[in-house]
Design an enzyme around this catalytic site. Structure first.
Site, PDB file in Angstrom:
ATOM      1  N   TYR A   1      41.238  40.639  79.821  1.00  0.00           N
ATOM      2  CA  TYR A   1      40.409  39.486  80.180  1.00  0.00           C
ATOM      3  C   TYR A   1      40.767  38.247  79.384  1.00  0.00           C
ATOM      4  O   TYR A   1      41.123  38.324  78.218  1.00  0.00           O
ATOM      5  CB  TYR A   1      38.915  39.808  80.075  1.00  0.00           C
ATOM      6  CG  TYR A   1      38.406  40.398  78.796  1.00  0.00           C
ATOM      7  CD1 TYR A   1      38.662  41.718  78.454  1.00  0.00           C
ATOM      8  CD2 TYR A   1      37.609  39.648  77.941  1.00  0.00           C
ATOM      9  CE1 TYR A   1      38.163  42.274  77.287  1.00  0.00           C
ATOM     10  CE2 TYR A   1      37.091  40.199  76.779  1.00  0.00           C
ATOM     11  CZ  TYR A   1      37.372  41.500  76.457  1.00  0.00           C
ATOM     12  OH  TYR A   1      36.869  42.052  75.302  1.00  0.00           O
TER      13      TYR A   1
ATOM     14  N   LYS B   1      34.723  34.246  80.501  1.00  0.00           N
ATOM     15  CA  LYS B   1      35.681  35.352  80.586  1.00  0.00           C
ATOM     16  C   LYS B   1      36.067  35.620  82.034  1.00  0.00           C
ATOM     17  O   LYS B   1      35.217  35.643  82.919  1.00  0.00           O
ATOM     18  CB  LYS B   1      35.072  36.632  79.989  1.00  0.00           C
ATOM     19  CG  LYS B   1      34.775  36.530  78.517  1.00  0.00           C
ATOM     20  CD  LYS B   1      33.835  37.618  78.051  1.00  0.00           C
ATOM     21  CE  LYS B   1      33.329  37.321  76.651  1.00  0.00           C
ATOM     22  NZ  LYS B   1      32.118  38.087  76.338  1.00  0.00           N
TER      23      LYS B   1
ATOM     24  N   HIS C   1      27.431  41.545  75.710  1.00  0.00           N
ATOM     25  CA  HIS C   1      27.892  40.678  74.621  1.00  0.00           C
ATOM     26  C   HIS C   1      27.969  39.208  75.028  1.00  0.00           C
ATOM     27  O   HIS C   1      28.114  38.868  76.210  1.00  0.00           O
ATOM     28  CB  HIS C   1      29.288  41.102  74.172  1.00  0.00           C
ATOM     29  CG  HIS C   1      29.342  42.499  73.658  1.00  0.00           C
ATOM     30  ND1 HIS C   1      30.506  43.213  73.549  1.00  0.00           N
ATOM     31  CD2 HIS C   1      28.364  43.343  73.216  1.00  0.00           C
ATOM     32  CE1 HIS C   1      30.245  44.417  73.073  1.00  0.00           C
ATOM     33  NE2 HIS C   1      28.950  44.527  72.867  1.00  0.00           N
TER      34      HIS C   1
ATOM     35  N   ASP D   1      26.312  48.097  69.633  1.00  0.00           N
ATOM     36  CA  ASP D   1      25.645  47.990  70.934  1.00  0.00           C
ATOM     37  C   ASP D   1      24.373  48.836  70.980  1.00  0.00           C
ATOM     38  O   ASP D   1      23.391  48.461  71.596  1.00  0.00           O
ATOM     39  CB  ASP D   1      26.604  48.394  72.061  1.00  0.00           C
ATOM     40  CG  ASP D   1      27.712  47.374  72.242  1.00  0.00           C
ATOM     41  OD1 ASP D   1      28.709  47.698  72.912  1.00  0.00           O
ATOM     42  OD2 ASP D   1      27.594  46.255  71.683  1.00  0.00           O
TER      43      ASP D   1
HETATM   44  C1  LIG Z   1      36.043  40.849  70.822  1.00  0.00           C
HETATM   45  C2  LIG Z   1      37.047  40.972  69.709  1.00  0.00           C
HETATM   46  C3  LIG Z   1      37.007  42.019  68.813  1.00  0.00           C
HETATM   47  N1  LIG Z   1      37.936  42.103  67.805  1.00  0.00           N
HETATM   48  C4  LIG Z   1      37.878  43.249  66.901  1.00  0.00           C
HETATM   49  C5  LIG Z   1      36.553  43.444  66.197  1.00  0.00           C
HETATM   50  C6  LIG Z   1      36.479  44.944  65.996  1.00  0.00           C
HETATM   51  O1  LIG Z   1      37.187  45.303  64.822  1.00  0.00           O
HETATM   52  C7  LIG Z   1      37.231  45.513  67.207  1.00  0.00           C
HETATM   53  C8  LIG Z   1      36.312  45.984  68.316  1.00  0.00           C
HETATM   54  O2  LIG Z   1      35.403  44.928  68.586  1.00  0.00           O
HETATM   55  P1  LIG Z   1      34.141  45.205  69.488  1.00  0.00           P
HETATM   56  O3  LIG Z   1      33.525  46.510  69.135  1.00  0.00           O
HETATM   57  O4  LIG Z   1      33.281  43.953  69.468  1.00  0.00           O
HETATM   58  O5  LIG Z   1      34.833  45.321  70.928  1.00  0.00           O
HETATM   59  P2  LIG Z   1      34.051  45.470  72.316  1.00  0.00           P
HETATM   60  O6  LIG Z   1      32.848  46.330  72.202  1.00  0.00           O
HETATM   61  O7  LIG Z   1      35.080  45.805  73.323  1.00  0.00           O
HETATM   62  O8  LIG Z   1      33.507  44.006  72.598  1.00  0.00           O
HETATM   63  C9  LIG Z   1      34.050  43.173  73.618  1.00  0.00           C
HETATM   64  O9  LIG Z   1      33.638  43.707  74.859  1.00  0.00           O
HETATM   65  C10 LIG Z   1      32.694  42.956  75.585  1.00  0.00           C
HETATM   66  C11 LIG Z   1      32.500  43.572  76.945  1.00  0.00           C
HETATM   67  C12 LIG Z   1      33.062  41.519  75.661  1.00  0.00           C
HETATM   68  O10 LIG Z   1      32.885  40.825  76.652  1.00  0.00           O
HETATM   69  C13 LIG Z   1      33.600  40.890  74.441  1.00  0.00           C
HETATM   70  O11 LIG Z   1      34.896  40.357  74.639  1.00  0.00           O
HETATM   71  C14 LIG Z   1      33.637  41.778  73.274  1.00  0.00           C
HETATM   72  O12 LIG Z   1      32.342  41.752  72.725  1.00  0.00           O
HETATM   73  O13 LIG Z   1      38.057  44.433  67.683  1.00  0.00           O
HETATM   74  C15 LIG Z   1      38.931  41.163  67.661  1.00  0.00           C
HETATM   75  O14 LIG Z   1      39.779  41.254  66.734  1.00  0.00           O
HETATM   76  N2  LIG Z   1      38.983  40.107  68.530  1.00  0.00           N
HETATM   77  C16 LIG Z   1      38.070  39.982  69.552  1.00  0.00           C
HETATM   78  O15 LIG Z   1      38.172  38.998  70.340  1.00  0.00           O
END
Ligand SMILES: Cc1cn([C@H]2C[C@H](O)[C@@H](COP(=O)(O)OP(=O)(O)O[C@H]3O[C@H](C)C(=O)[C@H](O)[C@H]3O)O2)c(=O)[nH]c1=O
Length: 193
Positions: free
Chosen positions: A133, A73, A63, A168
């Site tokens: 993080y 980060k 990401h 993803d």
């Molecule tokens: C990143 C983020 C997400 N969200 C919400 C959006 C979705 O409803 C839920 C899950 O989001 P997401 O599927 O994007 O989460 P990850 O797959 O863990 O993504 C993160 O993990 C990778 C490794 C990263 O480096 C980034 O910080 C980020 O992309 O949390 C938020 O409310 N705030 C945030 O800052």
């Protein structure tokens, strides 16, 4: 805090000291002054994130957030164990498309600093792994982007069949990706460490 350069310029491993006693340990997991004393000035952190991944082999990534909300980060593992990866996607960078990965765990206390302009992703190596993080910009879903985990040549570990989010699983390959980042030269701290 120990600061280690990595083979990928700009990406650092930080290892805070743990002060042990009969109760356990105390550690300053982040102290801006300590880094400054070592000649490392990181951008200000404005948001802390915390995620838990229940299954071994959960893979989150790769990401980034594009400008004007690009995020640096600083990643640490609060529980469990993971393989954390950064990929340089700054157009014109001598290390464009190159990756570096480090095993982070509660036990080893290692943290990975991933500057803006790099992809971030990780795969868990234990159940119920938690990461915390610090981010240098706020969440901006309109700037959210990704690259396919298996399109960079990253060695994630033997026989991995990752648990991915739908987002993803549908990310474009690095070869088909037009990065919004441009190389602006080495980071100040690269020459000082
Ligand atoms: C990143 C983020 C997400 N969200 C919400 C959006 C979705 O409803 C839920 C899950 O989001 P997401 O599927 O994007 O989460 P990850 O797959 O863990 O993504 C993160 O993990 C990778 C490794 C990263 O480096 C980034 O910080 C980020 O992309 O949390 C938020 O409310 N705030 C945030 O800052």
């Amino acid at each position: 805090m120990y600061i280690e350069k990595t083979p990928l310029p700009g990406v650092l491993v930080l290892v805070p000291k743990r002060i042990g006693d009969a109760r356990g340990f105390f550690s300053e997991s982040w102290n801006r002054k300590t880094l400054l004393a070592a000649g490392v000035e990181l951008p200000e952190f404005v948001q802390d994130n915390h995620s838990m991944s229940a299954a071994i082999g959960t893979l989150r990534g790769l990401h980034f957030q594009s400008p004007p909300h690009a995020q640096g980060k600083l990643v640490r593992c609060g529980r469990g164990r993971l393989f954390d990866v950064a990929v340089d996607i700054r157009k014109g960078s001598p290390t464009y498309g190159q990756w570096y990965g480090a095993e982070l765990s509660f036990e080893n206390a290692r943290q990975l600093w991933i500057p803006a302009g790099f992809l971030h992703g990780f795969v868990t190596r234990e159940a119920d792994t938690e990461i915390a993080y610090k981010c240098t910009d706020h969440y901006a879903p309109e700037c959210d982007g990704g690259v396919a985990w298996d399109s960079v040549g990253i060695d994630w570990g033997d026989g991995i069949k990752p648990l991915l989010s739908a987002k993803d699983a549908g990310a474009p390959a690095l070869a088909d990706f037009d990065s919004p980042f441009t190389y602006a030269g080495p980071f100040d701290y690269e020459a000082r460490l």
